[in-house]
Design an enzyme around this catalytic site. Structure first.
Site, PDB file in Angstrom:
ATOM      1  N   ASP A   1      42.736  38.051  39.323  1.00 12.98           N
ATOM      2  CA  ASP A   1      41.656  39.284  38.878  1.00 12.98           C
ATOM      3  C   ASP A   1      40.690  40.227  39.820  1.00 12.98           C
ATOM      4  O   ASP A   1      42.577  40.284  40.445  1.00 12.98           O
ATOM      5  CB  ASP A   1      40.739  37.641  39.736  1.00 12.98           C
ATOM      6  N   SER A   2      40.625  41.015  39.832  1.00 15.40           N
ATOM      7  CA  SER A   2      40.319  41.919  40.572  1.00 15.40           C
ATOM      8  C   SER A   2      40.389  42.017  42.164  1.00 15.40           C
ATOM      9  O   SER A   2      41.084  42.331  42.205  1.00 15.40           O
ATOM     10  CB  SER A   2      39.041  42.642  40.019  1.00 15.40           C
TER      11      SER A   2
ATOM     12  N   CYS B   1      38.749  36.484  35.370  1.00 18.12           N
ATOM     13  CA  CYS B   1      37.793  37.385  36.063  1.00 18.12           C
ATOM     14  C   CYS B   1      36.719  37.239  34.397  1.00 18.12           C
ATOM     15  O   CYS B   1      37.720  37.991  33.213  1.00 18.12           O
ATOM     16  CB  CYS B   1      38.697  38.720  36.036  1.00 18.12           C
TER      17      CYS B   1
ATOM     18  N   GLU C   1      34.594  40.475  49.304  1.00 13.90           N
ATOM     19  CA  GLU C   1      36.106  41.028  49.698  1.00 13.90           C
ATOM     20  C   GLU C   1      36.512  41.495  51.129  1.00 13.90           C
ATOM     21  O   GLU C   1      37.940  41.429  51.808  1.00 13.90           O
ATOM     22  CB  GLU C   1      36.498  42.568  48.803  1.00 13.90           C
TER      23      GLU C   1
ATOM     24  N   CYS D   1      30.037  36.140  37.368  1.00 18.86           N
ATOM     25  CA  CYS D   1      31.597  36.997  38.085  1.00 18.86           C
ATOM     26  C   CYS D   1      32.049  35.658  38.742  1.00 18.86           C
ATOM     27  O   CYS D   1      31.182  35.088  39.582  1.00 18.86           O
ATOM     28  CB  CYS D   1      30.852  38.363  38.934  1.00 18.86           C
TER      29      CYS D   1
ATOM     30  N   HIS E   1      33.018  36.282  41.500  1.00 16.55           N
ATOM     31  CA  HIS E   1      33.326  36.412  43.501  1.00 16.55           C
ATOM     32  C   HIS E   1      31.713  35.946  43.758  1.00 16.55           C
ATOM     33  O   HIS E   1      31.576  35.607  45.172  1.00 16.55           O
ATOM     34  CB  HIS E   1      32.798  38.427  42.902  1.00 16.55           C
TER      35      HIS E   1
HETATM   36  N1  DGL Z   1      35.375  38.298  39.810  1.00 12.10           N
HETATM   37  C1  DGL Z   1      34.829  39.402  38.066  1.00 12.10           C
HETATM   38  C2  DGL Z   1      34.308  39.132  37.091  1.00 12.10           C
HETATM   39  O1  DGL Z   1      34.714  37.383  37.135  1.00 12.10           O
HETATM   40  C3  DGL Z   1      35.256  41.147  38.649  1.00 12.10           C
HETATM   41  C4  DGL Z   1      34.809  41.627  39.999  1.00 12.10           C
HETATM   42  C5  DGL Z   1      34.963  43.336  39.994  1.00 12.10           C
HETATM   43  O2  DGL Z   1      36.160  43.247  40.286  1.00 12.10           O
HETATM   44  O3  DGL Z   1      34.155  43.552  40.377  1.00 12.10           O
HETATM   45  O4  DGL Z   1      34.172  39.342  36.903  1.00 12.10           O
END
Ligand code: DGL
Length: 258
Positions: free
Chosen positions: A7-8, A70, A148, A180, A182
């Site tokens: 993931d990011s 992600c 984050e 997402c 996150h």
């Molecule tokens: N966690 C990521 C997603 O599911 C991306 C969040 C990001 O880095 O903008 O899209």
């Protein structure tokens, strides 16, 4: 067997937490692209390049299956990754399909990053499900830096959410799709603002079920013990405080699974 997650940043931990519940006999490699987070505000080419770097690193370290935990990286790079590697690669997309399947007469709000929502993959999904007239889209990329920074307290999160939710009358909505990884950390905050009548739907369990099916299909050995090795943009994480932070987030993600 070793399963690679990518993931990011910390969002993919919400998928990993699910996998730890549902899958036995696996060890994990978790790659957080910390130096390049967020992805949602980058271009498709930039995110694709990052996804290739992460996948290379995870396969080099012995991953036998890859989970792109992600939505944004999946929308930018899943075909490129599948063309390049022979191993099974599990991607994610905003869980619009399950939301539409239980759709009655109210609307559905789809939240994700800016990049996910403008990508062709998402537009194709909406066209395939023929749901354009009863869904609305809302980018909520502001939640990514909050996750984050581990800012999960009400004072940090609710003013942002209330502002973003202002245009919507949630009495008219049946469900919100959390598109997402996150965003899963903020389920409690979102639910408390929109009220208990609105369902929050995410794709984490569906993703882990597809992962389990891929493991079974390949006949991978259940010889792992749940060990997790962490990487930040390719560098192995060894500092105790960083490792502690990852484990704390997995615990928070596990609680958010409920
Ligand atoms: N966690 C990521 C997603 O599911 C991306 C969040 C990001 O880095 O903008 O899209």
């Amino acid at each position: 067997m070793q399963i690679g997650f990518f993931d990011s940043g910390v969002g993919g931990l919400t998928v990993l937490a699910r996998a730890l519940r549902e899958i036995s006999g696996a060890d994990y490699l978790y790659y957080a692209d910390t130096r390049f987070v967020p992805y949602g505000t980058k271009t498709k080419d930039e995110v694709r390049a990052r996804a290739l770097a992460a996948a290379d690193s995870l396969f080099r370290h012995g991953a036998e299956v890859l989970v792109v935990a992600c939505n944004t990286a999946t929308s930018a790079a899943i075909e490129t990754l599948r063309d390049k590697y022979g191993a099974p690669i599990i991607g994610m997309e905003p869980a619009v399909k399950p939301a539409v399947e239980c759709h009655k007469d109210k609307r559905i709000l789809v939240t994700a990053t800016e990049l996910s929502l403008r990508e062709e993959k998402f537009r194709n999904l909406v066209a395939r499900l023929d749901c354009e007239e009863f869904i609305d889209l809302l980018p909520l990329g502001g939640l990514v830096p909050l996750a984050e920074a581990l800012r999960f307290d009400k004072e940090s999160v609710e003013p942002y959410l209330r502002e973003q939710f202002k245009p919507f009358d949630f009495g008219r909505y049946q469900a919100i799709v959390l598109g997402c990884t996150h965003f899963i950390f903020f389920k409690k905050h979102i639910q408390s603002i929109v009220g208990p009548e609105v369902d929050l739907i995410d794709g984490n369990l569906g993703t882990v079920r597809r992962l389990a099916a891929a493991i079974a299909e390949r006949g991978l050995q259940a010889d792992g013990s749940g060990r997790i090795t962490f990487f930040e943009s390719g560098e192995p994480v060894t500092e105790p405080d960083k490792l502690e932070r990852f484990h704390r987030l997995i615990k928070a993600a596990d609680e958010a699974c409920e």
